[in-house]
Structure formats: C-alpha cells, structure tokens
Design an enzyme around this catalytic site. Structure first.
Site: not given
Lengths: 417, 395
Positions: B299, B349
């Site tokens: 991430y 994102y």
C-alpha cells in the site's frame, strides 16, 4: 503593466495643477463651530478658521458620486491589475496663510508620484501621491500631500478559527484545565499510570477511577512536521505541528509558536504556552524553551514631555467628527458596512486625526501658529478604543504620537512658526 | 497449502473475477454507477451472472450500500453483507470477510467493491475540518485537528520525520519509491501516469506538501471503482480464469492503535505494528515467508510507509529499506518487484482495491508488467490505520 503605469504617471504629472471643484461654502462660523464641538477643540479662533480644516472646505459632502481625484486613472489601473487594497499612509499639510471667516477658497489638484512595486506588510504595492492646494484669490493658503498604498491583498485563506475539538465526558477535564492555564495529564486513581490522550478506563489496571496531574510544561520535540498545503482553517502556512514528549513521559500534539520552522528540530526543548481560540477553547501550545512568549504586538512605552491626552473613541465621537469634517464615507458611521469591508468596526477618519493632532499641540502651546503637519498613518482607531496622544517639543518642531490598543495610529511632526 | 489446522481459511477460497472502471480525475458519473459497473465487471470476468452472487462486502467509508449495488446489478437476494472499517486499511479485509463467508457456507459467491469520485467529489487530501462530535473517533481527532494536523499527508509525515531522524535516511530515500512506482505506471496503459515517468530530481524539486513530504511522495486522488469476486477454490477451478487462491487473509490492529495517529504507543514511530500483526498471521497461515513471494503489492498512499512495510514484513531488517531501494530491490527485475502496476502513486488511488486486482493478474499471468513465474503474491492494505493483507497463490 508597470510600464503602462509609469507612462500614465508621467502623463499625469506633466499636466501639473488642474482646477478642482470649488468649495460649496465660504469659510463660515457654523461649520467651524460644528467642527470644534465634535473634535473638542476649545481654543478661541476668533475670525480664523482652524488650519487643519483646510480640506474640510473642499469635501463634497453627502453626494452619490465623488469628483475624480488627480490620481484616479492610476488608482483604477492598479485596481484592474489586482492591486485592489488601499490604505492611506501619509497626509501632510502646509499652512501658508490663515484663512478667515467669509473668505472663498479655490482649489487645485495635481498628481505627485508613483513609487513601486514594493513588498510591504500588506502585500506587494505601489505608493501613489497627489496634492491639493487652496488659494484665496491668487494667494496660496494651504497645501496637502496625500499618499496611499495600493496593494495586492495577501491571500489570507482560509478564514476562520482552528477546528474546534469535540469535548466529551472523558476529556472535559483537559479542556477545563487549558482554559485555566494548566496542562492536565490523566493519572489513574488506582495504579497511578499517566496517560495521554485520556480515556475512561485505565488500560493498565482497568480502574475507572480517574485523577490528573498538572504537567510541568517542559518537554522536548519528539517529532514534527511543517505544514505547507492544503490550506487549513485558522492556521497560516508554513506552520509547525510537533509531537511533544512531556517531562512526565506522555506525548502530546501542539504547534511550536514563536519559532521559524527551520529553527525546530527533533530533541529541541520546548515550554508550554497557551493559545486562546475563544471563550470555550484554549489550546495548550509550545514555544522554544527559554524564549519569551510570542505576545501580541505590545504598545511601546509612551515617552512624552507633555502630559498625555486620552480621547475615548465612542461611536458618537467617530460619527460626529466624520460629519463635522464633511466625510460621509460609510465606514465612519455604518458598522455593518464597515464590517462588510473587512474592518472590525467604524473608525476615525483622517481629517479628524489631523484635527486632533492640531488640537493637542495647541492645548499645550496655546499661542503657537502652525506652519504645517506631516502625518504618518498606522493602525485604525476603531470605535470602542481610546486614542492616547503624547508629544515632545524641540524648538519649532513638535512630535506627536497617537496610540490605540492595536499600536500606533498616528505619528505626526508639526512645525510651528 | 500448509495451513494445517481445520480452523484455517487457507486454500479454501479463491478470487475468480475482477472488475474495474477506468481510472480518472473526473468520472462524470455517480459513485453508485461506478460501483455497479465494477461489480458487474467482476461477475462477468468470473463467467457468472448477477443471480449467482449472494454476498457483498465493502468499506465503511464507501457511500454505496450493498442493497443499492444489489438492486442496480440485479444480484437479487443477499445472504451475506458486511463492511470493514478504517479507510484504506479495509481493502484486503473485504476479501477476508468474503472468504470467511464462503468458507463457512454463509454465501456462495461474494463481491467486494470500492467506488468513489475521490478527485472530482470529496477529496481525502483536503483538510479535515470537523471532528463530527464526541464519538470515540471524534475525540481521537480532537487531539490533532485543532492544531492544523489535518491531512493524511501530515499524519504520515509525523512518523516519517522520526524515521529520517533515527536511521539518517533522507527525502531521496522516499523519492526512490515514487520514481519506481511512476516507472512501473509508465508501461501500464490502465495507469493515470501511463507514459509519464519521473526522475529523482523531479521528486526533490516538487513542492512541499507537509515537510518532510513532497508532492511526489503523495499518491493521487482518483475517481474509479474496483470489484473482486470471491468463491470457493473448488468452484473457481471450474470457472474461466486461473484462480488466485487465498492462501491467507488477515486483519490487524496494534496495541494502543489510533486511526492514523500512532504517536502514543510504545514504539518510536518507525514501525507499523498493525502491519506486524497482519504479517505474522499471513506468513503463519500460508506457510510461506518473504522469500516465497515473487512480487508484492504494498500500500503506497505515501512513500515512507513502503519502507516501513518492507521492514515490518521481513523483506529486510529495520532501517535497511533504503539500501533495499537504492539497490533497485523493488524494480520489476529486482529482488522483490513491488507494485508492478504502478501502485497508487502511479496507477490510481482506489483505496488499495486496484492492488488486489493487480495481484490477481500477476497470478493469472496477464499483467501489463508481468513478473516471471509468479506463484505467490503478498498484498497489503492501508497503513497507519488498522489494516489487512492477503497472500494469493496460483492454484
């Protein structure tokens, strides 16, 4: 744009003196009386008009459209290019001859100069100067220099206060303490464990019995950031947010005030200070250890050879002096409009400031004759404040300073004959 | 799979379908439409019909309810629905919930989804102004927001400063993550930054957002939707795509956990203890270790936590991630290719969900930047918050 402005300034300056609209009334007792009453001027002027009234005779009064000033073209060009802010910085009077009741004045205007662009406290700006001259017949009786700063307002965004903390049953003791000037750290009523942020149950012994200590207010910067973007309500970037490790152990977030971001480092010792946001919220904050608190700009000590004179700035005073000087601009009499234009309240107009400086000088030198006054203008004098005048005389020169709670409102140099 | 106990999820379920909208800065359509398009995409990719799905899982942060998505897509009756908390930390958690439901027979096929107009609508990168009341979370935020510590970048930067201080690392070490992600995105046609790589100099020259983070340390704000279909491993083997078997799935929160404010615990802000909880379980249940994964999806909302994760998950020692990076360790041909799709810094994102679909493509062998011979992929979710992770294996 700079070239365009410079060329325009040259053209205007080349025009020289141009006739200005003639004063509507001859110099008269009624306007002098109103002016003296409003400003509290007790001197017996006999047949003479107070010299500081020079511009009053030319004021247009309550009209819907003002005649353009000698600098109008420049001011509008500046407006069109983003220099929309305006603040008067200087006003200078020269008095050649007394003016008497019954005389009719004539007036001219001429453009003075354009200086800039300069980086100022208000923002990038140009200083624009123009003149007004008064005559009786061919005889010059008075002249005024007027200077304004036209500036690009510094973008102050976003407006408003810092985010308000939510306060609950488990945290209200902390915020109560902050209002009282204490940094409170939760302490377990059973096992004595210190804890921040606080909570209802001790994670060490599960007791719900709560107590707190008052922290010493000493700590070190454990980590920190310098916020640049995006805009955050109530904070002006770049600002420092630090994680402070208290002497007592727990860590707490706060801003480091009174230091440049580049001065802050991990391990830096800091001391507690407080930021009062409003009546409900006070934030514990930090400053470099051993450095005085960043106080609001203190009013410097008033040094004076003459006793000071304090003039309470009641709304009535501000409004009646504005009207007595024939200044009907709404910011001097309408609170809502003044606020809509970004002021805190209605405020004193410049013609009154000039008159009050004259009044103060003549109260201490009753026989003096004024040759001129040069005034530098500063903080606005708002309704509810008080103007305190102090003065020093050296030879024929009197220095007068007028302060209000925000700082210097006026610094004047008065020349006597 | 070497998950030995009967009480393990390991190997029982698989991802059989993935779906996504395009990634943009302005989708021009509602978030519910994005969710519906992505969910339908995942169902069709799995070779199923809406009526075959009986469960839906999303993030607490998602504005599209499970019943709304079910109505739009014609899924019909639902036998399982749940939501996972803590922002991007939920990503792999949605798959974990779906896998648990399928493994226990609560549902047959569950779709996990996340869809938002995160650039053209509500932007996470803007300052959070209100704590929204004296809830436990509102009170947490109240120790931070009044001081202008109001954005995810700032919350992460507070930790990153400490990492720099402790290990003598520099902004350039963070920058190498951004450069690698943009290099990967440059050859991924689905990426927003397709054909737009950056240099380390450009990273260093980009403006400060919250010092020590530059603009190019921050992921994008994107519009889009992603969905993932989970069913039993057995059934997945009968469906058209090569299954991505869920070798392990985990959620984790640390002791003294806060939402993005891990400043008050025992550690010194240079670790991600919640990811430690997740990692421990992932390796244990899958019977695998860091050396057994051919690529990892880490991430990357902000660059510093990629370094933290390499350390927390055992790919290198504490404080050694910068050497790992400087040696090209996360490049496609490096020791551990990280985010071959370009990650959230380069592709989009979508709160970590696009990383899960990339892991599935790497298992299938259909990725834009395919790593050779992928047998196992590690995927992680949002960092700095309670988080989650997956190990997917070819099966």
């Amino acid at each position: 744009m700079h070239e365009e402005l410079t060329a325009l300034a040259e053209r205007l300056a080349a025009l020289g003196e141009q006739p200005a609209p003639p004063p509507q009334d001859a110099v008269n007792e009624a306007m002098i009386r109103n002016w003296r009453q409003a400003l509290g001027d007790t001197r017996d002027w006999g047949e003479e008009a107070p010299p500081a009234m020079a511009q009053v005779w030319s004021m247009p009064g309550l009209v819907s459209r003002k005649e353009p000033s000698a600098a109008d073209d420049i001011l509008q060009t500046l407006n069109a290019n983003g220099y929309t802010g305006v603040v008067a910085t200087n006003c200078e009077h020269t008095y050649d001859q007394p003016v008497r009741v019954g005389e009719r004045l004539r007036s001219t205007a001429r453009f003075g100069s354009l200086v800039g662009p300069k980086q100022t406290g208000m923002g990038l700006g140009y200083f624009v100067t123009w003149y007004q001259t008064w005559y009786v017949g061919e005889e010059r009786v008075a002249e005024m220099l007027f200077r304004v700063l036209k500036f690009q307002p510094v973008k102050r965004r976003p407006k408003g206060k810092p985010s308000a903390p939510a306060i609950g049953l488990d945290t209200e003791f902390f915020w109560e303490g902050a209002r009282e000037g204490e940094l409170r750290v939760q302490k377990c009523g059973e096992c004595g464990e210190l804890r921040h942020p606080p909570g209802p149950m001790c994670p060490a012994c599960n007791s719900t019995k709560r107590d707190h200590i008052t922290a010493s207010g000493r700590g070190t910067v454990y980590s920190y950031v310098v916020h640049h973007h995006p805009p955050v309500p109530g904070r002006t970037p770049p600002y420092v947010v630090a994680l402070v490790e208290l002497e007592e152990g727990p860590r707490i977030i706060g801003n480091v005030l009174g230091a440049e971001p580049s001065e802050v480092s991990v391990g830096m010792p800091v001391e507690l200070t407080f930021e009062k946001v409003d009546d409900e919220v006070t934030l514990p904050q930090w400053r470099p250890a051993g450095r005085p608190a960043p106080e609001p700009k203190a009013v410097p000590e008033r040094v004076s050879d003459w006793p000071s004179s304090e003039i309470p700035l009641t709304p009535t005073f501000i409004i009646s002096t504005a009207i007595a000087t024939r200044d009907f601009t709404p910011v001097h009499h309408d609170v809502a409009l003044a606020r809509a234009q970004g002021s805190k309240d209605i405020f004193l107009n410049i013609l009154t400031t000039m008159g009050l400086v004259q009044r103060y000088v003549l109260e201490h030198n009753p026989d003096a004759v004024l040759a001129g006054m040069k005034v530098r203008l500063g903080a606005p004098a708002y309704a509810g404040d008080a103007l305190v005048l102090t003065g020093t005389r050296e030879g024929d020169t009197v220095t007068v300073r007028g302060t209000v709670s925000l700082g210097d409102h006026v610094n004047a140099t008065v020349t006597l004959r | 799979m070497s998950g030995s106990s009967d009480r393990t999820l390991s190997g029982k379920t698989a991802i059989a379908g993935i779906g996504a909208t395009e990634f943009s800065k302005e989708s021009g359509r509602s978030e519910l439409q994005l969710a519906s398009e992505a969910v339908l995409g995942a169902i069709r990719d799995a070779g199923l019909a809406p009526g075959d799905v009986d469960g839906l899982v999303t993030f607490s942060a998602d504005v599209n309810t499970e019943i709304a998505v079910a109505r739009e897509t014609g899924i019909g009756e639902l036998r399982f629905f749940s939501r996972v908390e803590y922002g991007g930390g939920a990503a792999c958690g949605t798959v974990a919930h779906a896998a648990m439901a399928v493994a226990t027979g609560q549902a047959d096929a569950v779709v996990c989804y996340r869809a938002f107009n995160e650039r053209s609508g509500h932007r996470f990168g803007q300052a959070t102004a209100s704590t929204r009341g004296a809830t436990s979370q509102g009170l947490e935020f109240s120790w931070h927001l009044p001081y202008g510590l109001s954005t995810p970048a700032a919350w992460v930067a507070m930790c990153a400063r400490r990492y720099l201080h402790k290990y003598g690392a520099t902004s350039e070490d963070f920058g190498r993550v951004a450069v690698a992600m943009r290099r990967h995105a440059a050859t991924n046609p689905a990426a927003w930054f397709y054909e737009r790589p950056i240099t380390l100099e450009e990273h260093q020259d980009s403006r400060w957002i919250v010092d020590p983070l530059h603009l190019l340390d921050c992921c994008q704000e994107s519009d889009g939707g992603v969905a993932i279909l989970v069913t039993s491993a057995e059934r997945a083997r009968d469906l058209p795509n090569r299954p991505a078997v869920i070798a392990s799935a985990a959620q984790g929160a640390a002791r003294d956990q806060y939402m993005m404010f891990g400043y008050y615990g025992a550690d010194d802000l240079t670790e991600l203890p919640a990811m430690g909880v997740v990692g421990e379980r992932l390796w244990r249940d899958s019977g695998l270790g860091p050396a057994d994964v051919q690529t990892a999806i880490l991430y990357d909302h902000f660059t510093p936590f990629v370094l933290y994760q390499l350390e927390e998950l055992g790919f290198c020692g504490r404080g050694e991630a910068r050497d790992f990076l400087a040696g090209g360790g996360i490049e496609i041909d490096g020791r551990l290719p990280v985010n071959p799709h370009g990650g959230q810094l380069g592709e989009a994102y979508i709160h970590g969900m696009n990383g899960i679909t990339e892991a599935v493509r790497q298992i299938r062998g259909t990725a834009a930047n395919q790593v050779a011979d992928v047998a196992n992929v590690l995927v992680t979710a949002g960092t700095g918050v309670p988080t989650s992770g997956l190990v997917l294996s070819a099966g």
